[in-house]
Structure formats: C-alpha cells, structure tokens
Design an enzyme around this catalytic site. Structure first.
Site, PDB file in Angstrom:
ATOM      1  N   THR A  71      43.416  38.574  44.773  1.00  0.00           N
ATOM      2  CA  THR A  71      43.714  39.297  46.011  1.00  0.00           C
ATOM      3  C   THR A  71      43.224  40.744  45.910  1.00  0.00           C
ATOM      4  O   THR A  71      42.481  41.231  46.773  1.00  0.00           O
ATOM      5  CB  THR A  71      45.239  39.272  46.282  1.00  0.00           C
ATOM      6  OG1 THR A  71      45.653  37.909  46.358  1.00  0.00           O
ATOM      7  CG2 THR A  71      45.600  40.004  47.551  1.00  0.00           C
ATOM      8  N   ASN A 152      40.331  26.938  49.466  1.00  0.00           N
ATOM      9  CA  ASN A 152      41.474  26.556  48.638  1.00  0.00           C
ATOM     10  C   ASN A 152      42.281  25.412  49.233  1.00  0.00           C
ATOM     11  O   ASN A 152      43.007  24.730  48.523  1.00  0.00           O
ATOM     12  CB  ASN A 152      42.390  27.774  48.423  1.00  0.00           C
ATOM     13  CG  ASN A 152      42.681  28.516  49.700  1.00  0.00           C
ATOM     14  OD1 ASN A 152      41.768  28.980  50.380  1.00  0.00           O
ATOM     15  ND2 ASN A 152      43.944  28.625  50.060  1.00  0.00           N
ATOM     16  N   GLN A 180      38.368  29.716  43.794  1.00  0.00           N
ATOM     17  CA  GLN A 180      38.514  28.268  43.553  1.00  0.00           C
ATOM     18  C   GLN A 180      37.261  27.654  42.939  1.00  0.00           C
ATOM     19  O   GLN A 180      37.270  26.484  42.540  1.00  0.00           O
ATOM     20  CB  GLN A 180      38.873  27.531  44.857  1.00  0.00           C
ATOM     21  CG  GLN A 180      40.207  27.957  45.455  1.00  0.00           C
ATOM     22  CD  GLN A 180      41.424  27.548  44.614  1.00  0.00           C
ATOM     23  OE1 GLN A 180      41.322  26.786  43.652  1.00  0.00           O
ATOM     24  NE2 GLN A 180      42.581  28.064  44.968  1.00  0.00           N
ATOM     25  N   SER A 200      39.814  34.673  39.727  1.00  0.00           N
ATOM     26  CA  SER A 200      41.190  34.866  39.264  1.00  0.00           C
ATOM     27  C   SER A 200      41.455  33.959  38.066  1.00  0.00           C
ATOM     28  O   SER A 200      41.160  32.760  38.116  1.00  0.00           O
ATOM     29  CB  SER A 200      42.130  34.519  40.418  1.00  0.00           C
ATOM     30  OG  SER A 200      43.464  34.674  40.031  1.00  0.00           O
ATOM     31  N   ALA A 201      42.058  34.537  37.005  1.00  0.00           N
ATOM     32  CA  ALA A 201      42.223  33.791  35.759  1.00  0.00           C
ATOM     33  C   ALA A 201      43.132  32.577  35.895  1.00  0.00           C
ATOM     34  O   ALA A 201      42.908  31.554  35.242  1.00  0.00           O
ATOM     35  CB  ALA A 201      42.788  34.729  34.687  1.00  0.00           C
ATOM     36  N   HIS A 202      44.161  32.679  36.764  1.00  0.00           N
ATOM     37  CA  HIS A 202      45.164  31.605  36.731  1.00  0.00           C
ATOM     38  C   HIS A 202      44.693  30.307  37.389  1.00  0.00           C
ATOM     39  O   HIS A 202      45.374  29.294  37.331  1.00  0.00           O
ATOM     40  CB  HIS A 202      46.516  32.079  37.277  1.00  0.00           C
ATOM     41  CG  HIS A 202      46.616  32.266  38.762  1.00  0.00           C
ATOM     42  ND1 HIS A 202      47.263  31.377  39.574  1.00  0.00           N
ATOM     43  CD2 HIS A 202      46.181  33.254  39.579  1.00  0.00           C
ATOM     44  CE1 HIS A 202      47.250  31.809  40.829  1.00  0.00           C
ATOM     45  NE2 HIS A 202      46.592  32.957  40.858  1.00  0.00           N
ATOM     46  N   THR A 238      45.975  51.710  33.702  1.00  0.00           N
ATOM     47  CA  THR A 238      45.895  51.109  32.365  1.00  0.00           C
ATOM     48  C   THR A 238      45.730  49.603  32.485  1.00  0.00           C
ATOM     49  O   THR A 238      46.447  48.947  33.240  1.00  0.00           O
ATOM     50  CB  THR A 238      47.178  51.437  31.570  1.00  0.00           C
ATOM     51  OG1 THR A 238      47.337  52.853  31.585  1.00  0.00           O
ATOM     52  CG2 THR A 238      47.092  50.938  30.143  1.00  0.00           C
ATOM     53  N   CYS A 328      51.225  29.825  49.541  1.00  0.00           N
ATOM     54  CA  CYS A 328      52.018  30.917  50.083  1.00  0.00           C
ATOM     55  C   CYS A 328      52.529  30.609  51.479  1.00  0.00           C
ATOM     56  O   CYS A 328      53.415  31.269  51.966  1.00  0.00           O
ATOM     57  CB  CYS A 328      51.201  32.210  50.081  1.00  0.00           C
ATOM     58  SG  CYS A 328      49.512  31.970  50.526  1.00  0.00           S
TER      59      CYS A 328
HETATM   60  N1  PLP Z   1      41.300  33.525  47.119  1.00  0.00           N
HETATM   61  C1  PLP Z   1      41.522  32.209  47.068  1.00  0.00           C
HETATM   62  C2  PLP Z   1      40.485  31.286  47.613  1.00  0.00           C
HETATM   63  C3  PLP Z   1      42.673  31.699  46.488  1.00  0.00           C
HETATM   64  O1  PLP Z   1      42.888  30.382  46.459  1.00  0.00           O
HETATM   65  C4  PLP Z   1      43.627  32.612  45.966  1.00  0.00           C
HETATM   66  C5  PLP Z   1      44.899  32.124  45.375  1.00  0.00           C
HETATM   67  O2  PLP Z   1      45.383  31.072  45.737  1.00  0.00           O
HETATM   68  C6  PLP Z   1      43.346  33.978  46.038  1.00  0.00           C
HETATM   69  C7  PLP Z   1      42.181  34.404  46.622  1.00  0.00           C
HETATM   70  C8  PLP Z   1      44.305  34.999  45.491  1.00  0.00           C
HETATM   71  O3  PLP Z   1      44.232  35.058  44.087  1.00  0.00           O
HETATM   72  P1  PLP Z   1      45.428  35.714  43.248  1.00  0.00           P
HETATM   73  O4  PLP Z   1      46.560  34.746  43.294  1.00  0.00           O
HETATM   74  O5  PLP Z   1      44.887  35.865  41.874  1.00  0.00           O
HETATM   75  O6  PLP Z   1      45.734  37.029  43.885  1.00  0.00           O
END
Ligand code: PLP
Length: 387
Positions: A71, A152, A180, A200-202, A238, A328
């Site tokens: 994000t 996503n 994604q 995004s790492a997760h 940091t 979300c």
């Molecule tokens: N962009 C997409 C396409 C996503 O699927 C997501 C998270 O679901 C994000 C951005 C946001 O990533 P983060 O959760 O690391 O802020």
C-alpha cells in the site's frame, strides 16, 4: 483437515524466513544508519536482502526502495510522480485496482485532481484502443498511469508491456502494482520498460509490513516524505531490518522456485482442476473472468443467489479458508467494487468467493476443498438462505 485457499490475502512465512528474522532481531538489531560495527552489520544484512529482492525483480539493488508494504509503496510512487511534474497534474488508473490505489485515486479526485479512469473490456482486461484515445486527448496532462499487473480478486492479468510502450511514447510514468504477480511469475524488469513496480513480502511467503518499490533510474518520481537519508533519501524512517531480511529470504526462495518451475508444474494446475470439479458438481456455479488471461493461483467463483459471507463461514467450519473478493472488504455486505466494475450482476457479485493457492498448497488441501465446497453450497442452496 485444513485447506488454506486464501493466499492472495496472505501467505504463510517460510520456516527459513522466520529463522532469519528471529536471528536478525537477536543479533542484528542495531540501527542500520549507525556508524559503529553493530550498525554496519545490520546494514549489511539489509543490503544482502536488497540484492535478493533485486534479483527476483531483475533490477539493480540501487533501484530497490523498501517500504512498509504494498500500500505504502504504490501510494508513494503515485503521489511522488504527481509531485514531480506540477505541469501534468492528472492521474490515470482503473476501477479494477486494489483499494490501495483505487481509494487513493478517489480521494485525490474528490480534492480536485483530474483522474482518468481507464476503460476495460467485460473480461476485466484494459481496452488498449480506449487507452490510445485517452492518451491522444489527455496524454500531455497525465503524469502517471497506475495499472495493476494481476488482479487480487480475479487473477486477471493486464497487458503491462503494451501499456508500458504507450506510456513511454507519451512520456507518462507507468506504475504497476505487482503485489499479486511477484513471486508467482517472473519479472523481466529490463525488457518491460516500466518506471516503477511495487510488491509486498507477505504475498510471497515473507513477513507482513514490508514491501518494495523497484524504480527506473531517472524516473520522474519525487520522495514525498522527507525526514531522513534512509533508502537513498527516497523513504525516510529507520528501516524494518528484520522484515527486510525476511523479505530477502522469501525473494530468494521464490526466485529459486521460478527458475525450476515450468508452466506445466503441478501446482500451477491445481486451481484449474478445482474450478473444473466445482463447476461439474455445483449447478449454476460460474467462474468469473474464465476466458481472460489469469494468474495460475486465483479463482473467482460465483454461486448466484447465495451470500458469500455465509459460504465462507460454512467453509471455515469445515476447514476451508477462502475469501470474498478482497480480504479487507469481507465483513461488509457490499459486493466488491472490482466485481461491480466488471459489470457482474448483483446476485453473481454477492455470491462470489475467491480461492487462491500458492506454490506450497498441497494436493490434499485441494482434494479436501473439492469435497467440501460442493457439500457446503448444496447445504446452503437446500436451506434456501435468503440473500
Ligand atoms: N495491491 C494488491 C494487488 C494487493 O493484493 C494488496 C494486498 O492485498 C496490496 C496492494 C496491499 O499490500 P500490503 O498489504 O502489503 O499493503
């Protein structure tokens, strides 16, 4: 038996990611900007991770800026590109974006920024002819075009290389939200011709709260948050060293997998088999965007007339974890803005669930889901659950 089919919401960190992060927090906890030895060691750990992430993305380590996630990364690029060129105050993006981009665009629009919403075809792919028209009419006022690489919710893949060529010709910064995509498909950064990619790492078996921007050197993108020299002055604050180290380890594992994974690798066909089994056994089930180019790991399936929330609760009781649209937005009874923007009728959008796997999803998990999903749907259909 549990089946975790919610990998687009997040993925389980690999054991080696957890180990690397724990040892980093025990042994490399100094501030990486400090000049003493402990600080230098923390910095080295972070710079190794930068190399690992750069290697997954195919860019140079200097092109990588770490952030607090996808994000922040996307918003930093978009706001930074608008700030860099006051003479081109407009933004172009699509209604199909993740809320990280879509809601930023909506809030900018509400405060007076011109936002051009890209037209897409009914299958969820951007209409390139309409994009050409837009660029002819308004190209000179647009500083940045933001288009996600893979959706996503539906997995639909956008023609990023084609859009990149058009943006280059029109001197528009192209940002792609590749959250994604990265780790699931290769990125050939140098061939793509985009200005900024965010990830995004997760989503790739790394930790939450860490993301990255890969930026073309010289791209017209300003730092929007002054306050420190970290990340080459591109992102003050940091750094989350342990998270970044975990991201590096996850990126290295994803790269190793991509290097040996063929398009016919078993995990890539799991979701197609699941879709086929569901459509064959559940009357009325529809695979959304079935004919579009899609990520191999994502399936958006509608059970018209049912409510996604009820389906998800029943599935959860039976050990299947899935989502309705974006994670979300679950908990709300509003259908997903993405499915709405794709023109799906309300009963289809309301009854849509998302199944998403990763390279670590097992055939046993899919077998379990293949048994349980039709049973749950049949139960809800029998109970005549009102929407
Ligand atoms: N962009 C997409 C396409 C996503 O699927 C997501 C998270 O679901 C994000 C951005 C946001 O990533 P983060 O959760 O690391 O802020």
């Amino acid at each position: 038996m549990q089946a975790y089919l919610d990998c687009n919401a997040t993925t389980q960190p690999l054991p080696e990611v957890v180990d690397a992060m724990a040892s980093c927090m025990r042994e490399r906890w100094a501030n990486p900007s400090s000049v003493h030895r402990a600080g230098v060691e923390a910095r080295h750990a972070m710079e190794l991770a930068r190399e690992q992430v750069a290697s997954l993305l195919g860019c140079t380590p200097r092109a990588v800026t770490f952030t607090s996630g996808g994000t922040e990364a996307a918003q930093r690029v978009i706001l930074g590109a608008i700030a860099a060129r006051p003479g081109r105050p407009a933004l172009a993006t699509s209604a199909l974006e993740h809320s990280a981009v879509r809601e930023l665009a909506q809030s900018l629009e509400a405060r007076g920024t011109a936002v051009h919403w890209l037209r897409h075809r009914p299958d969820g792919v951007i209409d390139l002819d309409a994009l050409d028209e837009l660029l002819r009419a308004h190209g000179r006022s647009i500083s940045v075009l933001s288009l996600m690489w893979a959706n996503n919710e539906t997995g639909v893949i956008q023609p990023i290389a084609e859009v990149a060529a058009r943006c280059r010709a029109a001197d528009i910064v192209l940002h792609t939200d590749a959250v994604q995509w990265v780790g699931r498909e290769p990125v050939e950064w140098s061939a793509l011709g985009i200005d900024a990619l965010t990830c995004s790492a997760h989503k790739l078996h790394g930790p939450k709260g860490v993301g990255a921007i890969a930026m073309r050197p010289g791209a017209a993108i300003e730092s929007i948050l002054p306050g420190g020299p970290q990340e080459l002055g591109r992102r003050a604050g940091t750094e989350n060293v342990a998270g970044i180290v975990g991201f590096g380890v996850a990126a290295q594992a994803a790269r190793a997998w991509l290097a040996q994974c063929t398009p016919a690798a078993p995990c890539r066909t799991l979701i197609t088999a699941l879709e086929r089994a569901i459509v064959a056994t559940v009357p009325g089930a529809i695979v959304n965007a079935a004919g579009s180019p899609r990520l191999w790991n994502t399936s958006s399936i509608a059970f018209p007339g049912l409510e996604a929330e009820a389906i998800l609760l029943l599935l959860s009781e039976r050990g299947v974890a899935a989502s309705a649209g974006a994670a979300c937005s679950s908990g709300s009874l509003e259908p997903s803005p993405v499915l709405r923007a794709m023109g799906l009728p309300d009963p289809v959008a309301h009854g849509t669930i998302r199944l998403s796997v990763s390279r670590l999803t097992t055939a046993d998990e899919l077998d379990h889901a293949t048994r349980v999903i039709p049973e749950c749907i049949a139960k809800l259909q029998r109970s005549g659950m009102p929407r």
